[in-house]
Write an enzyme that holds these catalytic residues in place. Structure first.
Site, PDB file in Angstrom:
ATOM      1  N   ASN A   9       8.167  -5.266  -2.494  1.00 21.08           N
ATOM      2  CA  ASN A   9       8.098  -4.557  -3.430  1.00 21.08           C
ATOM      3  C   ASN A   9       8.621  -3.751  -3.243  1.00 21.08           C
ATOM      4  OD1 ASN A   9       7.422  -2.774  -5.826  1.00 21.08           O
ATOM      5  ND2 ASN A   9       5.640  -2.355  -4.619  1.00 21.08           N
ATOM      6  N   LYS A  11      10.344  -1.113  -4.398  1.00 25.63           N
ATOM      7  CA  LYS A  11       9.864   0.627  -5.497  1.00 25.63           C
ATOM      8  C   LYS A  11      11.364   0.474  -5.589  1.00 25.63           C
ATOM      9  CE  LYS A  11       5.378   0.784  -2.933  1.00 25.63           C
ATOM     10  NZ  LYS A  11       4.602   1.386  -2.373  1.00 25.63           N
ATOM     11  N   HIS A  95       0.251  -1.942  -9.771  1.00 27.29           N
ATOM     12  CA  HIS A  95       0.435  -1.064  -8.371  1.00 27.29           C
ATOM     13  C   HIS A  95      -0.514   0.477  -8.004  1.00 27.29           C
ATOM     14  CE1 HIS A  95       1.997   1.154  -5.074  1.00 27.29           C
ATOM     15  NE2 HIS A  95       2.223  -0.761  -4.764  1.00 27.29           N
ATOM     16  N   GLU A  97       0.474   2.996  -7.813  1.00 31.93           N
ATOM     17  CA  GLU A  97       1.466   4.423  -7.718  1.00 31.93           C
ATOM     18  C   GLU A  97       1.946   4.420  -9.519  1.00 31.93           C
ATOM     19  OE1 GLU A  97       4.868   2.780  -6.061  1.00 31.93           O
ATOM     20  OE2 GLU A  97       3.185   3.082  -3.530  1.00 31.93           O
ATOM     21  N   GLU A 167      -5.114  -3.379  -1.767  1.00 39.96           N
ATOM     22  CA  GLU A 167      -4.162  -2.563  -1.373  1.00 39.96           C
ATOM     23  C   GLU A 167      -4.789  -1.343  -1.666  1.00 39.96           C
ATOM     24  OE1 GLU A 167       0.715  -3.222  -1.941  1.00 39.96           O
ATOM     25  OE2 GLU A 167      -0.018  -2.413  -3.758  1.00 39.96           O
ATOM     26  N   GLY A 173       2.080   2.955   2.253  1.00 36.11           N
ATOM     27  CA  GLY A 173       2.828   4.225   2.613  1.00 36.11           C
ATOM     28  C   GLY A 173       3.113   4.891   3.814  1.00 36.11           C
ATOM     29  N   SER A 213       1.179  -0.929   4.249  1.00 35.07           N
ATOM     30  CA  SER A 213       1.895  -0.997   6.248  1.00 35.07           C
ATOM     31  C   SER A 213       1.877  -2.207   6.438  1.00 35.07           C
ATOM     32  CB  SER A 213       1.268   0.236   6.678  1.00 35.07           C
ATOM     33  OG  SER A 213       0.735   1.445   5.861  1.00 35.07           O
TER      34      SER A 213
HETATM   35  P1  PGA Z   1       3.702  -0.285   2.180  1.00 37.43           P
HETATM   36  O1  PGA Z   1       3.632  -0.660   0.263  1.00 37.43           O
HETATM   37  O2  PGA Z   1       3.802  -1.357   2.898  1.00 37.43           O
HETATM   38  O3  PGA Z   1       5.482   0.888   2.478  1.00 37.43           O
HETATM   39  O4  PGA Z   1       2.333   0.271   2.765  1.00 37.43           O
HETATM   40  C1  PGA Z   1       2.884  -1.667   0.196  1.00 37.43           C
HETATM   41  C2  PGA Z   1       2.837  -1.166  -1.352  1.00 37.43           C
HETATM   42  O5  PGA Z   1       2.472  -0.434  -2.151  1.00 37.43           O
HETATM   43  O6  PGA Z   1       3.045  -2.429  -2.174  1.00 37.43           O
END
Ligand code: PGA
Length: 255
Positions: A9, A11, A95, A97, A167, A173, A213
């Site tokens: 992903n 983003k 997601h 976000e 998640e 992140g 992460s």
């Molecule tokens: P990250 O994001 O690996 O940067 O923690 C995962 C995601 O949001 O799908």
């Protein structure tokens, strides 16, 4: 698509040119991958080009979002048909976000899941709790509510066309990964929810990815944990070496 799947992903990262450079490099790094499913979810502007460039590889492409209406006066939105027309087979929905920055509700996410399934796109549906919810001991309650809103009333065949990504929001992140035990515990509960709502066979056929992460250094121990069927990777998927190392960790586990 195999059961174990690693998805990127990106983003809101990478220009068209940067996306192209990534794929030129990455496609050489996955030549020996046979058993692991690989999906790249770039920004919309790079979807078509990446789809073309990945044609002779095991990797497929997905989008990071879509709108639930079929077409019409919805300025800036992208429909399921549009995504399919540029080669997308998957779409990330719900997601955190989208939920927390853009205010998407369980109801909106469900409409998107229904439309994606109707159009033959496979949704990667994200579920996960906030830090305060985990601290309050509400993780399973929150995940179950999101799960029910997303999947109540689907047929078994529709459910098998969905991928679930667990998640935990506090791990996205932040560099803070759920421990394999923490992740595995929730994954096992999600598998039980699938058994209850559908049946054993359906539950076994659904891929439950972990996201938050994930990096080359923790991919091995996470994939070895019960009921973890792959990863949805944000930050570490932006670097072709890191992302291919994660894919290789899963492939190695399957040998
Ligand atoms: P990250 O994001 O690996 O940067 O923690 C995962 C995601 O949001 O799908």
């Amino acid at each position: 698509m195999p059961k174990k799947i690693v998805a990127a992903n990106w983003k809101m990262n990478k220009t068209y040119q940067e996306a192209e450079a990534f794929v030129t490099d990455f496609s050489k790094k996955i030549l020996e991958i046979k058993k692991t499913g690989v999906i790249l979810c770039p920004p919309f502007i790079a979807l078509f080009n990446i789809h073309e460039k990945l044609k002779n590889t095991v990797a497929e492409v997905g989008a990071q979002n879509m709108y639930f209406e079929e077409s019409g006066a919805f300025t800036s939105e992208i429909s399921a048909d549009m995504l399919k027309s540029v080669g997308a087979k998957y779409v990330i929905l719900g997601h955190s976000e989208r939920r927390h920055i853009f205010g998407e509700t369980d109801q909106v996410i469900r409409k998107k899941i229904d439309r994606a399934l109707e159009k033959g796109l496979k949704p990667i549906v994200c579920l996960g709790e906030l830090l305060e919810e985990r601290k309050a001991g509400k993780t399973l309650e929150v995940v179950k509510k999101q799960f029910d809103a997303a999947f109540d009333g689907l047929s078994k065949a529709e459910m098998e066309n969905c991928i679930i990504a667990y998640e935990p929001v506090w791990a996205i992140g932040t560099g803070e990964t759920a421990t394999p035990e923490q992740a595995s515990e929730v994954h096992t509960e999600i598998r039980k929810m699938l058994i209850e709502k559908f049946d054993n066979k359906t539950a076994e056929n659904v891929t439950i990815q972990y996201g938050g992460s994930v990096k080359p250094s923790n991919a091995k121990e996470l994939i070895e944990s019960k009921n973890i069927d792959g990863f949805l990777v944000g930050g570490a998927s932006l670097d072709s070496n890191h992302f291919s190392d994660i894919v290789h960790a899963v492939e190695e586990y399957l040998k």
